[in-house]
Design an enzyme around this catalytic site. Structure first.
Site, PDB file in Angstrom:
ATOM      1  N   SER A 157      46.408 -44.030   4.378  1.00 16.28           N
ATOM      2  CA  SER A 157      46.463 -42.732   3.708  1.00 16.28           C
ATOM      3  C   SER A 157      47.541 -41.796   4.262  1.00 16.28           C
ATOM      4  O   SER A 157      47.320 -40.590   4.373  1.00 16.28           O
ATOM      5  CB  SER A 157      45.094 -42.042   3.747  1.00 16.28           C
ATOM      6  N   ASN A 162      54.142 -50.638   1.198  1.00 16.02           N
ATOM      7  CA  ASN A 162      53.371 -51.801   0.758  1.00 16.02           C
ATOM      8  C   ASN A 162      52.859 -51.523  -0.647  1.00 16.02           C
ATOM      9  O   ASN A 162      51.941 -50.722  -0.831  1.00 16.02           O
ATOM     10  CB  ASN A 162      52.205 -52.045   1.732  1.00 16.02           C
ATOM     11  N   HIS A 214      47.233 -58.260   7.174  1.00 16.86           N
ATOM     12  CA  HIS A 214      46.726 -57.037   6.528  1.00 16.86           C
ATOM     13  C   HIS A 214      45.214 -57.155   6.314  1.00 16.86           C
ATOM     14  O   HIS A 214      44.710 -58.223   5.965  1.00 16.86           O
ATOM     15  CB  HIS A 214      47.439 -56.797   5.192  1.00 16.86           C
ATOM     16  N   GLY A 258      43.472 -46.305   1.707  1.00 17.73           N
ATOM     17  CA  GLY A 258      43.125 -46.061   0.308  1.00 17.73           C
ATOM     18  C   GLY A 258      42.012 -45.045   0.113  1.00 17.73           C
ATOM     19  O   GLY A 258      41.509 -44.874  -0.985  1.00 17.73           O
ATOM     20  N   GLU A 264      46.314 -50.122  11.305  1.00 15.55           N
ATOM     21  CA  GLU A 264      45.799 -49.557  10.062  1.00 15.55           C
ATOM     22  C   GLU A 264      44.275 -49.588  10.083  1.00 15.55           C
ATOM     23  O   GLU A 264      43.669 -50.616   9.725  1.00 15.55           O
ATOM     24  CB  GLU A 264      46.286 -50.382   8.866  1.00 15.55           C
ATOM     25  N   LYS A 294      51.253 -53.527  -2.517  1.00 17.16           N
ATOM     26  CA  LYS A 294      50.023 -54.275  -2.825  1.00 17.16           C
ATOM     27  C   LYS A 294      50.170 -54.905  -4.224  1.00 17.16           C
ATOM     28  O   LYS A 294      51.233 -55.425  -4.523  1.00 17.16           O
ATOM     29  CB  LYS A 294      48.800 -53.376  -2.687  1.00 17.16           C
ATOM     30  N   GLU A 324      43.377 -56.287   3.956  1.00 14.24           N
ATOM     31  CA  GLU A 324      42.960 -56.765   2.630  1.00 14.24           C
ATOM     32  C   GLU A 324      43.026 -58.293   2.556  1.00 14.24           C
ATOM     33  O   GLU A 324      42.215 -58.921   1.887  1.00 14.24           O
ATOM     34  CB  GLU A 324      43.811 -56.085   1.537  1.00 14.24           C
TER      35      GLU A 324
END
Ligand code: 13P
Length: 232
Positions: A192, A6, A87, A162, A156, A8, A89
């Site tokens: 991570s 990904n 996701h 991150g 996740e 991003k 985010e």
């Protein structure tokens, strides 16, 4: 083992093209189940021989008056049939509700897409104990047809994304075991994942693959991670 990158909001069209070429060459001769890359919308392009290109996002319409969005028409131009939905985010930063996410899911399911559906909890939930944790995680399946044959689930935990601190093997096993009991779909871990932690993570029985952010941004590094994960 399946590997998903990904990007991003990183990489351009040119650098994504170069990345795919390099990944292909780094992986030549390596027997691999699947490797997919999710570049930003401006870098969508057809996949290569072994690298599938998927979309990080898509609205639940073919085309129309949806400023700032891309839909089915824009994905079809590049023969994209894999999409990331849910996701954290998108949920947290862009305020996507479960209801909105479920609409996306239903639409792209109807279109026959391979859907990588993400779930994950914030640290505050983890700290509240298992009942609260699983209640939260299961609520992220509201309105989602988990029997869809082209579904892949990605767990996740938000606190591991991150941060450079992956969930421990025990953390992953705790959630994956329960998800495996409930759902038939392949199950990824994300958060991570690094070249140094992939061996440990790939060895977990309930891990069918990984969804990698920062450690996927460099093709050589991602190829090294894949090879370590496969033990070759
Ligand atoms: P990192 O690997 O950078 O933690 O990102 C994980 C992720 O969110 C992949 O979707």
């Amino acid at each position: 083992m399946q590997f998903f990158a990904n990007f991003k909001m990183n990489h351009t069209r040119a650098s994504t093209t170069a990345y795919i070429e390099q990944l292909e060459s780094e992986l030549s001769g390596v027997a691999i189940e699947s490797v997919s890359v999710f570049p930003p919308a401006t870098a969508l392009q057809k996949g290569s021989n072994r690298v599938v290109v998927g979309a990080q996002n898509g609205y639940f319409e073919q085309s129309g008056a949806y400023t700032g969005e891309i839909g089915l028409e824009q994905l079809q131009e590049f023969e994209i049939d894999t999409i990331l939905i849910g996701h954290s985010e998108r949920r947290e930063i862009f305020g996507e509700s479960q209801e909105f996410i479920a609409k996306k899911y239903a639409y792209y399911k109807e279109q026959g897409f391979h859907i990588v559906y993400c779930i994950g909890e914030p640290l505050s939930l983890r700290e509240q104990g298992e009942d609260a944790l699983f209640e939260y995680l299961y609520s992220q399946f509201d309105g989602i047809d988990t029997n869809y044959e082209k579904l892949t689930i990605a767990y996740e935990p938000i606190w591991a994304i991150g941060t450079g601190v992956s969930a421990t093997v025990a953390d992953i096993e705790l959630v994956h075991k329960r998800l495996k009991e409930k759902f038939d779909a392949p199950l990824l871990y994300g958060g991570s994942v690094k070249v140094d932690s992939i061996e440990q993570i790939a060895a977990i029985e309930s891990v069918d693959g990984v969804l990698v952010g920062s450690a996927s941004l460099n093709a050589k590094e991602f190829a090294a991670l894949i090879k370590r994960g496969l033990g070759v």
